[in-house]
Design a protein around this motif. Structure first.
Motif, mmCIF file in Angstrom:
data_model
loop_
_atom_site.group_PDB
_atom_site.id
_atom_site.type_symbol
_atom_site.label_atom_id
_atom_site.label_comp_id
_atom_site.label_asym_id
_atom_site.label_seq_id
_atom_site.Cartn_x
_atom_site.Cartn_y
_atom_site.Cartn_z
ATOM 1 N N ALA A 185 8.434 -5.445 -9.631
ATOM 2 C CA ALA A 185 8.881 -4.165 -9.082
ATOM 3 C C ALA A 185 7.797 -3.100 -9.259
ATOM 4 C CB ALA A 185 10.180 -3.728 -9.754
ATOM 5 N N ASP A 186 7.154 -3.084 -10.412
ATOM 6 C CA ASP A 186 6.067 -2.126 -10.651
ATOM 7 C C ASP A 186 4.896 -2.386 -9.708
ATOM 8 O OD1 ASP A 186 7.572 -0.984 -12.654
ATOM 9 O OD2 ASP A 186 6.474 -1.953 -14.297
ATOM 10 N N ALA A 187 4.573 -3.659 -9.480
ATOM 11 C CA ALA A 187 3.470 -4.017 -8.585
ATOM 12 C C ALA A 187 3.774 -3.582 -7.149
ATOM 13 C CB ALA A 187 3.204 -5.515 -8.649
ATOM 14 N N ILE A 188 5.002 -3.766 -6.716
ATOM 15 C CA ILE A 188 5.394 -3.339 -5.369
ATOM 16 C C ILE A 188 5.264 -1.830 -5.252
ATOM 17 C CG2 ILE A 188 7.332 -3.144 -3.747
ATOM 18 C CD1 ILE A 188 8.254 -5.919 -4.842
ATOM 19 N N HIS A 189 5.716 -1.121 -6.276
ATOM 20 C CA HIS A 189 5.616 0.336 -6.273
ATOM 21 C C HIS A 189 4.148 0.775 -6.185
ATOM 22 C CE1 HIS A 189 6.618 4.488 -7.048
ATOM 23 N NE2 HIS A 189 5.724 4.501 -8.027
ATOM 24 N N GLN A 190 3.298 0.132 -6.943
ATOM 25 C CA GLN A 190 1.877 0.442 -6.925
ATOM 26 C C GLN A 190 1.265 0.132 -5.554
ATOM 27 O OE1 GLN A 190 -0.380 -1.489 -9.980
ATOM 28 N NE2 GLN A 190 -2.268 -0.422 -9.465
ATOM 29 N N LEU A 191 1.659 -0.991 -4.969
ATOM 30 C CA LEU A 191 1.176 -1.327 -3.627
ATOM 31 C C LEU A 191 1.602 -0.287 -2.598
ATOM 32 C CD1 LEU A 191 1.685 -5.188 -3.435
ATOM 33 C CD2 LEU A 191 -0.465 -3.960 -3.150
ATOM 34 N N ARG A 192 2.824 0.210 -2.736
ATOM 35 C CA ARG A 192 3.294 1.264 -1.823
ATOM 36 C C ARG A 192 2.406 2.497 -1.923
ATOM 37 N NH1 ARG A 192 7.785 0.566 1.026
ATOM 38 N NH2 ARG A 192 9.295 -0.882 0.162
ATOM 39 N N THR A 193 2.054 2.828 -3.140
ATOM 40 C CA THR A 193 1.205 3.997 -3.369
ATOM 41 C C THR A 193 -0.173 3.800 -2.738
ATOM 42 O OG1 THR A 193 2.352 4.416 -5.454
ATOM 43 C CG2 THR A 193 0.237 5.500 -5.152
ATOM 44 N N GLU A 194 -0.713 2.588 -2.854
ATOM 45 C CA GLU A 194 -2.054 2.302 -2.372
ATOM 46 C C GLU A 194 -2.110 1.910 -0.889
ATOM 47 O OE1 GLU A 194 -4.898 2.476 -4.264
ATOM 48 O OE2 GLU A 194 -3.656 3.292 -5.879
ATOM 49 N N ALA A 195 -0.999 1.564 -0.302
ATOM 50 C CA ALA A 195 -0.974 0.949 1.033
ATOM 51 C C ALA A 195 -1.546 1.836 2.135
ATOM 52 C CB ALA A 195 0.448 0.535 1.393
ATOM 53 N N HIS A 196 -1.375 3.115 2.026
ATOM 54 C CA HIS A 196 -1.754 3.989 3.134
ATOM 55 C C HIS A 196 -3.040 4.766 2.880
ATOM 56 C CE1 HIS A 196 2.001 2.838 4.829
ATOM 57 N NE2 HIS A 196 2.706 3.444 3.903
ATOM 58 N N LYS A 197 -3.660 4.549 1.752
ATOM 59 C CA LYS A 197 -4.897 5.273 1.452
ATOM 60 C C LYS A 197 -6.008 4.827 2.395
ATOM 61 C CE LYS A 197 -4.070 6.393 -3.349
ATOM 62 N NZ LYS A 197 -4.514 6.264 -4.724
ATOM 63 N N GLY A 198 -6.595 5.782 3.082
ATOM 64 C CA GLY A 198 -7.717 5.495 3.967
ATOM 65 C C GLY A 198 -7.351 4.829 5.278
ATOM 66 N N VAL A 199 -6.072 4.682 5.565
ATOM 67 C CA VAL A 199 -5.644 4.028 6.812
ATOM 68 C C VAL A 199 -5.287 5.099 7.831
ATOM 69 C CG1 VAL A 199 -3.960 2.487 7.871
ATOM 70 C CG2 VAL A 199 -4.788 2.019 5.570
ATOM 71 N N GLN A 200 -5.909 5.028 8.995
ATOM 72 C CA GLN A 200 -5.660 6.008 10.054
ATOM 73 C C GLN A 200 -4.605 5.522 11.048
ATOM 74 O OE1 GLN A 200 -7.099 9.020 9.981
ATOM 75 N NE2 GLN A 200 -8.113 8.427 8.074
ATOM 76 N N SER A 201 -4.555 4.230 11.260
ATOM 77 C CA SER A 201 -3.691 3.650 12.287
ATOM 78 C C SER A 201 -2.215 3.713 11.883
ATOM 79 C CB SER A 201 -4.096 2.196 12.527
ATOM 80 O OG SER A 201 -3.143 1.551 13.345
ATOM 81 N N THR A 202 -1.430 4.279 12.766
ATOM 82 C CA THR A 202 0.023 4.339 12.545
ATOM 83 C C THR A 202 0.619 2.937 12.533
ATOM 84 O OG1 THR A 202 0.106 6.477 13.672
ATOM 85 C CG2 THR A 202 2.185 5.309 13.413
ATOM 86 N N GLN A 203 0.103 2.074 13.392
ATOM 87 C CA GLN A 203 0.611 0.707 13.471
ATOM 88 C C GLN A 203 0.369 -0.046 12.167
ATOM 89 O OE1 GLN A 203 -1.123 -1.631 16.609
ATOM 90 N NE2 GLN A 203 0.494 -3.197 16.493
ATOM 91 N N VAL A 204 -0.797 0.116 11.569
ATOM 92 C CA VAL A 204 -1.102 -0.543 10.293
ATOM 93 C C VAL A 204 -0.198 0.008 9.199
ATOM 94 C CG1 VAL A 204 -2.865 -0.845 8.505
ATOM 95 C CG2 VAL A 204 -3.483 -1.111 10.917
ATOM 96 N N LYS A 205 0.006 1.304 9.178
ATOM 97 C CA LYS A 205 0.886 1.918 8.168
ATOM 98 C C LYS A 205 2.309 1.379 8.295
ATOM 99 C CE LYS A 205 -1.623 6.277 7.680
ATOM 100 N NZ LYS A 205 -1.584 7.725 7.872
ATOM 101 N N GLU A 206 2.808 1.313 9.528
ATOM 102 C CA GLU A 206 4.163 0.806 9.760
ATOM 103 C C GLU A 206 4.272 -0.661 9.364
ATOM 104 O OE1 GLU A 206 5.064 1.656 13.850
ATOM 105 O OE2 GLU A 206 5.360 3.799 13.449
ATOM 106 N N HIS A 207 3.247 -1.435 9.681
ATOM 107 C CA HIS A 207 3.245 -2.855 9.324
ATOM 108 C C HIS A 207 3.278 -3.019 7.806
ATOM 109 C CE1 HIS A 207 2.291 -7.108 9.284
ATOM 110 N NE2 HIS A 207 1.292 -6.842 8.452
#
Length: 88
Positions: free
Chosen positions: A30-52
């Motif tokens: 659960a902690d790892a998933i939370h951390q991934l959520r935090t890191e998932a959108h850093k530096g990503v411009q594409s809305t499609q990648v963020k949604e995916h």
């Protein structure tokens, strides 16, 4: 019963250790998933990648919740059996 005699039954101490390890593992996931959520959108411009990425993390989180629920149900059965044994 012949095949069952080949296996040694687990002790309550072993079961307790498995329960403790499982709880630690689920918390770590659960902690790892939370951390991934935090890191998932850093530096990503594409809305499609963020949604995916959001959808993938939602799926993983949902799967972990279902596993935790199944674990809790199994543990409740074990606790009920222990209580029933003590009553006898």
């Amino acid at each position: 019963s012949h095949t069952m005699s080949e296996y040694v039954r687990m002790t309550d101490t072993e079961r307790d250790q498995i329960d403790q390890d499982a709880q630690i593992f689920m918390r770590t996931c659960a902690d790892a998933i939370h951390q991934l959520r935090t890191e998932a959108h850093k530096g990503v411009q594409s809305t499609q990648v963020k949604e995916h990425r959001t959808a993938v993390l939602d799926f993983i989180e949902d799967y972990l919740k279902r596993v935790c629920k199944l674990y809790s149900e199994q543990r409740a059965i074990r606790v009920k059996r222990v209580i029933d044994k003590k009553r006898l």
